[in-house]
Design a protein around this motif. Structure first.
Motif, PDB file in Angstrom:
ATOM      1  N   HIS A 157      22.036 -13.333 -20.377  1.00 18.49           N
ATOM      2  CA  HIS A 157      20.593 -13.385 -20.651  1.00 18.49           C
ATOM      3  C   HIS A 157      20.288 -14.602 -21.531  1.00 18.49           C
ATOM      4  O   HIS A 157      21.048 -14.934 -22.419  1.00 18.49           O
ATOM      5  CB  HIS A 157      20.158 -12.094 -21.353  1.00 18.49           C
ATOM      6  N   HIS A 158      19.152 -15.225 -21.289  1.00 17.42           N
ATOM      7  CA  HIS A 158      18.867 -16.487 -21.990  1.00 17.42           C
ATOM      8  C   HIS A 158      18.711 -16.316 -23.503  1.00 17.42           C
ATOM      9  O   HIS A 158      18.899 -17.282 -24.242  1.00 17.42           O
ATOM     10  CB  HIS A 158      17.639 -17.186 -21.379  1.00 17.42           C
ATOM     11  N   ALA A 159      18.388 -15.121 -23.974  1.00 16.14           N
ATOM     12  CA  ALA A 159      18.267 -14.927 -25.426  1.00 16.14           C
ATOM     13  C   ALA A 159      19.635 -14.892 -26.109  1.00 16.14           C
ATOM     14  O   ALA A 159      19.740 -15.185 -27.299  1.00 16.14           O
ATOM     15  CB  ALA A 159      17.493 -13.647 -25.740  1.00 16.14           C
ATOM     16  N   LEU A 189      20.840 -17.946 -28.185  1.00 19.58           N
ATOM     17  CA  LEU A 189      20.443 -18.132 -29.591  1.00 19.58           C
ATOM     18  C   LEU A 189      21.428 -17.442 -30.529  1.00 19.58           C
ATOM     19  O   LEU A 189      21.705 -17.936 -31.615  1.00 19.58           O
ATOM     20  CB  LEU A 189      19.013 -17.620 -29.823  1.00 19.58           C
ATOM     21  N   ASP A 190      21.956 -16.293 -30.092  1.00 18.28           N
ATOM     22  CA  ASP A 190      22.986 -15.628 -30.903  1.00 18.28           C
ATOM     23  C   ASP A 190      24.246 -16.503 -30.982  1.00 18.28           C
ATOM     24  O   ASP A 190      24.870 -16.604 -32.046  1.00 18.28           O
ATOM     25  CB  ASP A 190      23.369 -14.268 -30.296  1.00 18.28           C
ATOM     26  N   THR A 223      15.166 -20.027 -39.646  1.00 17.86           N
ATOM     27  CA  THR A 223      15.030 -20.853 -38.454  1.00 17.86           C
ATOM     28  C   THR A 223      13.555 -21.201 -38.253  1.00 17.86           C
ATOM     29  O   THR A 223      12.700 -20.312 -38.244  1.00 17.86           O
ATOM     30  CB  THR A 223      15.580 -20.099 -37.230  1.00 17.86           C
ATOM     31  N   ARG A 268      12.982  -3.185 -20.731  1.00 14.63           N
ATOM     32  CA  ARG A 268      12.835  -4.639 -20.738  1.00 14.63           C
ATOM     33  C   ARG A 268      13.921  -5.286 -19.894  1.00 14.63           C
ATOM     34  O   ARG A 268      15.021  -4.758 -19.793  1.00 14.63           O
ATOM     35  CB  ARG A 268      12.942  -5.163 -22.174  1.00 14.63           C
ATOM     36  N   SER A 278      15.555  -7.853 -20.747  1.00 18.50           N
ATOM     37  CA  SER A 278      16.640  -8.195 -21.677  1.00 18.50           C
ATOM     38  C   SER A 278      17.545  -7.002 -21.964  1.00 18.50           C
ATOM     39  O   SER A 278      18.635  -7.170 -22.501  1.00 18.50           O
ATOM     40  CB  SER A 278      16.066  -8.721 -22.991  1.00 18.50           C
ATOM     41  N   HIS A 286      14.699 -11.003 -36.209  1.00 19.58           N
ATOM     42  CA  HIS A 286      15.656 -12.063 -35.880  1.00 19.58           C
ATOM     43  C   HIS A 286      15.036 -13.038 -34.887  1.00 19.58           C
ATOM     44  O   HIS A 286      14.304 -12.646 -33.989  1.00 19.58           O
ATOM     45  CB  HIS A 286      16.919 -11.428 -35.286  1.00 19.58           C
ATOM     46  N   HIS A 287      15.353 -14.322 -35.019  1.00 15.97           N
ATOM     47  CA  HIS A 287      14.664 -15.330 -34.206  1.00 15.97           C
ATOM     48  C   HIS A 287      14.952 -15.190 -32.710  1.00 15.97           C
ATOM     49  O   HIS A 287      14.164 -15.655 -31.886  1.00 15.97           O
ATOM     50  CB  HIS A 287      14.965 -16.746 -34.713  1.00 15.97           C
ATOM     51  N   ALA A 288      16.058 -14.562 -32.338  1.00 14.72           N
ATOM     52  CA  ALA A 288      16.337 -14.387 -30.902  1.00 14.72           C
ATOM     53  C   ALA A 288      15.443 -13.311 -30.280  1.00 14.72           C
ATOM     54  O   ALA A 288      15.198 -13.335 -29.072  1.00 14.72           O
ATOM     55  CB  ALA A 288      17.811 -14.046 -30.681  1.00 14.72           C
ATOM     56  N   LEU A 301      12.487 -14.346 -28.001  1.00  7.14           N
ATOM     57  CA  LEU A 301      12.673 -14.638 -26.571  1.00  7.14           C
ATOM     58  C   LEU A 301      12.525 -13.374 -25.733  1.00  7.14           C
ATOM     59  O   LEU A 301      12.013 -13.418 -24.615  1.00  7.14           O
ATOM     60  CB  LEU A 301      14.038 -15.300 -26.322  1.00  7.14           C
ATOM     61  N   ASP A 302      12.984 -12.247 -26.276  1.00  8.53           N
ATOM     62  CA  ASP A 302      12.780 -10.973 -25.563  1.00  8.53           C
ATOM     63  C   ASP A 302      11.281 -10.664 -25.453  1.00  8.53           C
ATOM     64  O   ASP A 302      10.808 -10.189 -24.419  1.00  8.53           O
ATOM     65  CB  ASP A 302      13.476  -9.816 -26.296  1.00  8.53           C
TER      66      ASP A 302
END
Lengths: 144, 144, 144, 144
Positions: free
Chosen positions: A24-26, A29-30, A59, B13, B15, D24-26, D29-30
């Motif tokens: 998954h694209h998120a 970031l992890d 961030t 979702r 995700s 959290h910044h990720a 994206l979700d």
């Protein structure tokens, strides 16, 4: 790639895949965060050392370009470099590779903040000096 | 189902799916937490109210039984009830339904802890009283 | 501990922490999955080998007991063993340790299913044999 | 904001927070993905309709600018618009608000791909037409 002295590795977890059958694209970031943490672990104290001194790195911006899908169980090389330190702010650049192929790249910008107030605070000189030494050094420090 | 007075809803979702094309089994723990938070939001202050009073609820045990896969975009009904309050400890039971079909069930146990020390602390009487009233009431309070 | 021949390691990621300052309880299910995947990687083909043969392993039940919080950057040892193979079903048991201290334990049950139909299918004999050999062997195969 | 005709809402989950006490910044994206899915749900079939026709939308690029932290239980308004359709590619722009304050913005680019081969395929005309109608319409269709 020559410009990246630092790298670390992750393996794509099953929990990081999605119903398209790819990571998954998120999750990227992890992984970039894992790379930052390992990068900072080169220095005495590391990221936890910063936190222990009451400094958090937030961030501010994140950018990822996905070139080819990562799949379950792929071993990925995460290349990272830090620079562009200006007062409280700094920037990381990344390259994600699988078997020598660049499958993604990206960058993130961050600010040092006081952990209590979340207000911006200058990056500590010791860390700024360490970063400059790490990135300017002709010595190889890659872990890959 | 008759025993569950409370329910809330989530939509699966993208995700939360994995490469098997279904919701990943760890996502269910996030949904149960959503249900707990919404459940506690029935009471003045809710979960954030507890946190504002310096009390955190930690998870001691979690159990989930997966009966049928949940898929992307499925709308799920999360039924929850709280009970079994003993000192610092309490328990939630859950039923997850899709279109009237039970697709998962589970339970979690928790302890109230002091947010600063993370040591167990009795559940505040106001919350214990509210819980007992909510669960014993003959009034319908289901949201579904 | 003596009964666990297999172990692998994870480091708690920052993305796995929550606002209580500790690892979120759902992250443990991801770690147990990492342990299963690494466990199966001992055998020719591993988990991906199963998937390549059109077999998926679904999770039927999951149970975790949280004994002490895991924190950011903690290095955790994940001990795992597999057994109790009955037709399509099998079970994993786990122990999560930090610095020799057991901080969590749990178990999961699974079923082999046909990837196309998601119907239960017997665990392939080669895998059942490998599992029995791995768990009964007096040879040490721990990675920790 | 005037340019965003579509919006949906999410509540920050506890599982989405991190040890800095904020989302959290990720997780953003979700949320952007939730917004895309809800946006496409305006049209007959929605995102699942695309998938049923053997078309997947992959993410090519993602960019997020974090202006102010989101916290547990915050209700966020996700504004989204789609445009810039060129062959297989399209772009979404987003604004995330809390109580009228813009706390983040971002954009993502995507490509329609054949679900079987993962090769780029033109966006179906019906969807392109629907998108243009939705974004050019003078009618209000915001959900917020």
């Amino acid at each position: 790639v020559d410009e990246f002295r630092f790298s670390t590795r992750v393996k794509v977890r099953f929990s990081e895949t999605d119903a398209q059958g790819v990571a998954h694209h998120a999750a990227y970031l992890d992984w970039l965060e894992v790379a930052r943490v390992e990068y900072l672990a080169q220095f005495p104290g590391g990221y936890q050392g910063l936190r222990d001194k009451g400094i958090e790195a937030t961030t501010i911006e994140a950018h990822v370009r996905y070139r080819a899908p990562a799949r379950f169980d792929d071993e990925l090389v995460l290349r990272a470099r830090c620079g562009d330190v200006r007062g409280a702010r700094f920037r990381f650049d990344y390259l994600i590779e699988r078997g020598g192929e660049a499958i993604a790249d990206g960058w993130t910008t961050h600010a040092c903040v006081d952990a209590a107030t979340l207000r911006p605070t200058r990056m500590p000189d010791w860390l700024k000096d360490e970063l400059e030494r790490a990135e300017s050094s002709s010595a190889e420090s890659t872990l890959s």
